[in-house]
Design an enzyme around this catalytic site. Sequence first.
Site, PDB file in Angstrom:
ATOM      1  N   GLU A  50       0.955  -1.149   0.175  1.00  0.00           N
ATOM      2  CA  GLU A  50       0.079  -0.031   0.049  1.00  0.00           C
ATOM      3  C   GLU A  50       0.991   1.195  -0.033  1.00  0.00           C
ATOM      4  OE1 GLU A  50      -2.713   0.221   3.243  1.00  0.00           O
ATOM      5  OE2 GLU A  50      -3.495   2.048   2.570  1.00  0.00           O
ATOM      6  N   ARG A 275       4.691 -12.661   9.748  1.00  0.00           N
ATOM      7  CA  ARG A 275       5.333 -11.502   9.394  1.00  0.00           C
ATOM      8  C   ARG A 275       6.544 -11.418  10.101  1.00  0.00           C
ATOM      9  NH1 ARG A 275       3.402  -6.245   9.561  1.00  0.00           N
ATOM     10  NH2 ARG A 275       1.706  -6.827   8.539  1.00  0.00           N
ATOM     11  N   LYS A 285       4.149   0.738   9.871  1.00  0.00           N
ATOM     12  CA  LYS A 285       4.439   1.866   9.061  1.00  0.00           C
ATOM     13  C   LYS A 285       3.765   3.022  10.085  1.00  0.00           C
ATOM     14  CE  LYS A 285       2.782   0.235   5.305  1.00  0.00           C
ATOM     15  NZ  LYS A 285       2.449  -0.129   3.974  1.00  0.00           N
TER      16      LYS A 285
HETATM   17  P1  ATP Z   1       2.538  -2.101   8.339  1.00  0.00           P
HETATM   18  O1  ATP Z   1       1.824  -3.076   9.272  1.00  0.00           O
HETATM   19  O2  ATP Z   1       3.923  -2.117   8.475  1.00  0.00           O
HETATM   20  O3  ATP Z   1       1.960  -0.655   7.946  1.00  0.00           O
HETATM   21  P2  ATP Z   1       1.485  -3.677   5.851  1.00  0.00           P
HETATM   22  O4  ATP Z   1       1.214  -4.794   5.745  1.00  0.00           O
HETATM   23  O5  ATP Z   1       0.039  -2.638   6.010  1.00  0.00           O
HETATM   24  O6  ATP Z   1       2.555  -2.935   6.816  1.00  0.00           O
HETATM   25  P3  ATP Z   1       1.548  -3.298   3.024  1.00  0.00           P
HETATM   26  O7  ATP Z   1       2.241  -2.080   2.123  1.00  0.00           O
HETATM   27  O8  ATP Z   1       0.406  -3.441   3.158  1.00  0.00           O
HETATM   28  O9  ATP Z   1       1.972  -2.989   4.477  1.00  0.00           O
HETATM   29  O10 ATP Z   1       2.706  -4.380   2.651  1.00  0.00           O
HETATM   30  C1  ATP Z   1       2.817  -5.026   1.525  1.00  0.00           C
HETATM   31  C2  ATP Z   1       3.112  -6.401   1.723  1.00  0.00           C
HETATM   32  O11 ATP Z   1       4.234  -6.874   2.781  1.00  0.00           O
HETATM   33  C3  ATP Z   1       2.022  -7.182   2.252  1.00  0.00           C
HETATM   34  O12 ATP Z   1       1.726  -8.642   1.432  1.00  0.00           O
HETATM   35  C4  ATP Z   1       2.437  -7.410   3.828  1.00  0.00           C
HETATM   36  O13 ATP Z   1       1.808  -8.749   4.045  1.00  0.00           O
HETATM   37  C5  ATP Z   1       3.827  -7.734   3.455  1.00  0.00           C
HETATM   38  N1  ATP Z   1       4.426  -7.353   4.708  1.00  0.00           N
HETATM   39  C6  ATP Z   1       4.414  -6.164   5.543  1.00  0.00           C
HETATM   40  N2  ATP Z   1       4.979  -6.070   6.743  1.00  0.00           N
HETATM   41  C7  ATP Z   1       5.677  -7.200   6.645  1.00  0.00           C
HETATM   42  C8  ATP Z   1       6.333  -7.962   7.581  1.00  0.00           C
HETATM   43  N3  ATP Z   1       6.827  -7.473   9.081  1.00  0.00           N
HETATM   44  N4  ATP Z   1       6.927  -9.320   7.522  1.00  0.00           N
HETATM   45  C9  ATP Z   1       6.545  -9.828   6.349  1.00  0.00           C
HETATM   46  N5  ATP Z   1       5.638  -9.194   5.372  1.00  0.00           N
HETATM   47  C10 ATP Z   1       5.305  -8.105   5.572  1.00  0.00           C
HETATM   48 MG    MG Z   2      -1.366  -3.423   4.799  1.00  0.00          MG
END
Ligand code: ATP
Ligand code: MG
Length: 578
Positions: A50, A275, A285
Amino acid sequence: MTTSKRHADDTPNRPDDSPTRPLNFIEQIVEDDLRTGKFQGRVQTRFPPEPNGYLHIGHAKSICLNFGLAARYGGLCNLRFDDTNPCKEEMEYVESIKEDVRWLGFDWGDREFFASDYFEQLYQWAEQMILSGDAFVCDLNNEQIREYRGTLTEPGRNSPFRERSVPENLDLFRRMRAGEFPDGSRTLRAKADMAHPNLNMRDPVMYRILHAHHHRTGDTWCIYPMYDFTHGQSDSIERITHSICTLEFENHRRLYDWYLDRLGIYHPQQIEFARLNLTYTVMSKRKLLELVQEKRVSGWDDPRLPTLRGLRRRGYTPEAIRRFCDRIGVAKFHSYIDVTVLENSVREHLNATAPRVMAVLRPLRVVLTNVPQEHVEHVAAINNPEDPSAGARQVPFTRELFIERDDFREEAPKKFFRLVPGGEVRLRCAYIIRCDEVIKDESTGEVIELRCTCDRKTLGKKPVGRKVKGVIHWVAASTCRKVQVRLYDRLYTRERLDDLPPGEDANQYLNPNSLEVIDDCRIEPSAAEAQPGQRFQFERLGYFCVDSRDSQPGQPVFNRTVPLRDTWAKIDKANKSR
Ligand code: ATP
Ligand code: MG
């Protein structure tokens, strides 16, 4: 368990730097699917960020996993921006994400997609669901929707608007799109099951009214699809085979599948993994944004942050991060990875690749009384003992030198093999010196200079009949350059930051000493012209990278990536092999 070996030539998308290891559970699923022909032998993955922040090391895990699978099995990996939330997303993030994925070493070719490109299709699908009686326009507000939803132990109640007729729903939905209603006044909801044990299935919202400017579609839309009504369909449109996501989406899978079934469209297979959590590190984030906005760090690329730009500026290499991701593997259960695993990955890579130079962080002047004032000599120094092709360089050696303040003690403990009054030590790549006299500042008592003699017969030779255990680094006072060096420590003092006791905040655990700036570091001339991003090992001090933001031509600023592990064990070993 099946195992398969990796070869450099079967990973076209990325340099293969990971060791042979057993298949992880996702690779096993993919291999099973390839065997049974589930997706006609196709492997199509995607990385779906995102665009609401910068990528961090957790994303790197997902990137390496998705691009790695595609590369390994001759498939493709898309880059797709899941940009359904107009309020928090910006083009700045899109650009930075692309840059970071590329820097990590992956290439999505022409397969760059945006969920917002599917808005019209999604809208048509929403109408289709209205027509099939699977969606209705609801006038409950957010709070009421929550009230009606029930709990994990109690079923929800049907919305009073659930039985609206198809024509009325269609009319209202079209008027929602046309902008007739204010934000939050209506939603489009799925007609699923208000008693479903999975709360996501209780008539979830599909569309909300939001008169907001979108970073790509501008003001075309004033209704926006929910992430849950977008993600699965986007995967379907792109004919993703294995839709890999983190565990928190496990109980959304049911809903994604339900939408795809109702719409009668292609089904990817969703697979969830845990994760990445790192000790002493925050990764959300939201939390990272807070650190930046509250100026607790200098920006998204602060070298103390786990963002890819922070790590890059700190001196991490893409190879090290990929190796780390490969090493930690993927699993179905939550765990913490010790941040030292990450640090060791970069040490390993830089040990093999970074040229060695000598630098003195806290200089103490040494005058070699038996070396003439005008004497300039060059001693040969090996650039990288791990890489013979890196060759050697000439290091100037003069009467006046700087050594590390810490390498001299007036009163030394027993195992202190460095310099003491009357004692001897070897200067790395050069001679053995003996400390004859200690000069102090009369008013403060501080040691300001050592007067030493240099044994000119000891260049590259073992002295006969005496034991000199210590080897210390040094620079020639007249030719060295003064540079700024930044030493980093962990940003937090607490190991786990996601299980804080109630009422506590991660900020309470910020390490006040996470950054130390040293302005008076002295470096040998060969590194003075180093370019931003260039990496070195400062002998005995660690790996350092030229800062890409604050360095000027001819005036590099160095960030310490990691200290050397177990310095003394290494020096001792080096001594023995002399
Ligand atoms: P955050 O919780 O940091 O805001 P998010 O999941 O909202 O992260 P996205 O931009 O949606 O962030 O993530 C893009 C991809 O990266 C998704 O497929 C998500 O599952 C993966 N991802 C995000 N954080 C992690 C993590 N700590 N470990 C593994 N994969 C991750
Ligand atoms: Mg997300």
